[in-house]
Scaffold this active site. Structure first.
Site, PDB file in Angstrom:
ATOM      1  CG  ASP A  42      34.568  43.493  34.512  1.00  0.00           C
ATOM      2  OD1 ASP A  42      33.826  43.957  33.615  1.00  0.00           O
ATOM      3  OD2 ASP A  42      35.790  43.710  34.553  1.00  0.00           O
ATOM      4  CB  ALA A  43      29.031  40.332  33.015  1.00  0.00           C
ATOM      5  CE  LYS A  44      35.496  44.762  30.449  1.00  0.00           C
ATOM      6  NZ  LYS A  44      35.961  43.983  31.612  1.00  0.00           N
ATOM      7  NE  ARG A  45      27.328  37.904  30.374  1.00  0.00           N
ATOM      8  CZ  ARG A  45      28.425  37.221  30.669  1.00  0.00           C
ATOM      9  NH1 ARG A  45      29.614  37.615  30.233  1.00  0.00           N
ATOM     10  NH2 ARG A  45      28.363  36.112  31.400  1.00  0.00           N
ATOM     11  CB  THR A  72      30.930  45.963  33.236  1.00  0.00           C
ATOM     12  OG1 THR A  72      31.247  44.566  33.161  1.00  0.00           O
ATOM     13  CG2 THR A  72      31.630  46.562  34.436  1.00  0.00           C
TER      14      THR A  72
END
Lengths: 217, 217
Positions: A42-45, A72
């Site tokens: 869950d990095a939401k890059r 993510t």
């Protein structure tokens, strides 16, 4: 354990310790994968195409240093700019989860809206990208009113690709309502539980996971 | 060198090498800071409050492992959720640059729009957050038609906090037009040049920087 299929790592909590934290994350991701778990980073890059390709190489390429089955990403800079990360992930058999409607209350003013919401617009663009690459998924909170986010259509029509769904437990949604909440798309949902199973005596974690599973089924 | 005040590191290009890349980034950030440069970590991080606090500790707290004067963040999950990162940065005298209108063409369909654009909405929310914390800046592309993004007001009224402006050089904007493009907010602009000065013989980099500076002034 057999109860758990997937584990999601929140990258921020490793990143705060710098390269030492990332080194621990590398080992943890390998360990979880070796245990047979599917790992979501869950990095939401988020970035433009060429930089997103760098993030793709970090997380979802064949020889990624961070070994994850999925990552993510955030669509603020445009879903079209995610084509290369989707392509890299597809080649490696990995998944890219695009944030569509997040479970936190602060997301509402950006993502929801009357008429064609931003969430709807992003979901449509992800649908289009999915036709070429087959590596996409979406993040849609289970605690949201889908109509408010312009997403009610997914109840009547199965989405056809994975939905990572936060919002259960402490954020208000109940696992028992997952099926009715997502309608025909429910079979694509990966329900995500965090604090509600992690809080408490670690030795009782399997019991809490079993309870969560029973509530879901 | 004296020509350069600020250097921006693109985190993705380090992240692709895993913890080893982050270790190199830690050393590079320290080296640049020791040389007297102001360092911006272009990380475009994004998450809910508690995770954003983790990112804040990574990049813009007093004892951050990644030593940066500023970090870029994405507002997709809500500007209100950035309060804690703004607070942590303020306590350490650092800056948080919020993406408002990015210079890549794929960003347009999300951020621009007739009436009150998403870019305008985000800028307004950043303005509000700035009243409490005084650590905020924004990213606004220099190659964009500000009116299309609902941001024309910044030409007639000085923004009052830093604007990190990509879009010069290869992306189309000319440094000589920076002042007319941003109007009264131009004094707050940090013009960002990348490929246009980095491409070519490394020994001639100071010459290319001097030319860029002359074009700006």
């Amino acid at each position: 354990m057999g109860i758990l299929s997937t584990v999601k790592f929140q990258v921020a909590f490793f990143e705060q310790f710098g390269s030492a934290g990332f080194s621990a994350l590398e080992r943890s991701l390998c360990r979880a994968t070796d245990l047979g778990l599917r790992v979501i980073a869950d990095a939401k890059r988020s970035d433009i195409g060429s930089s997103m390709a760098g993030y793709a190489r970090a997380w979802v390429a064949n020889d990624s240093p961070f070994r994850a089955a999925a990552v993510t990403v955030s669509p603020f800079m445009g879903v079209e700019g995610l084509a290369e990360v989707a392509e890299i992930a597809a080649a490696a058999g990995r998944t890219v989860f695009v944030l569509v409607a997040t479970s936190n209350p602060e997301g509402r003013s950006i993502q929801a809206g009357s008429g064609k919401s931003l969430a709807f617009q992003i979901l449509s663009a992800v649908n289009l990208l999915q036709e070429t690459h087959h590596s996409l998924g979406v993040v849609i909170g289970a605690n949201l009113n889908l109509r408010e986010y312009g997403l009610q259509r997914i109840k009547a029509e199965a989405l056809g690709f994975p939905i990572l769904a936060p919002g259960f437990g402490h954020q208000g949604a109940r696992l028992s309502t997952c099926s009715s909440h997502f309608g025909l798309s429910a079979e694509w949902v990966i329900p995500n539980v965090g604090r509600s199973v992690l809080t408490g005596n670690p030795e009782c974690l399997p019991d809490r996971l079993t309870s969560a599973l029973e509530e879901l089924l």
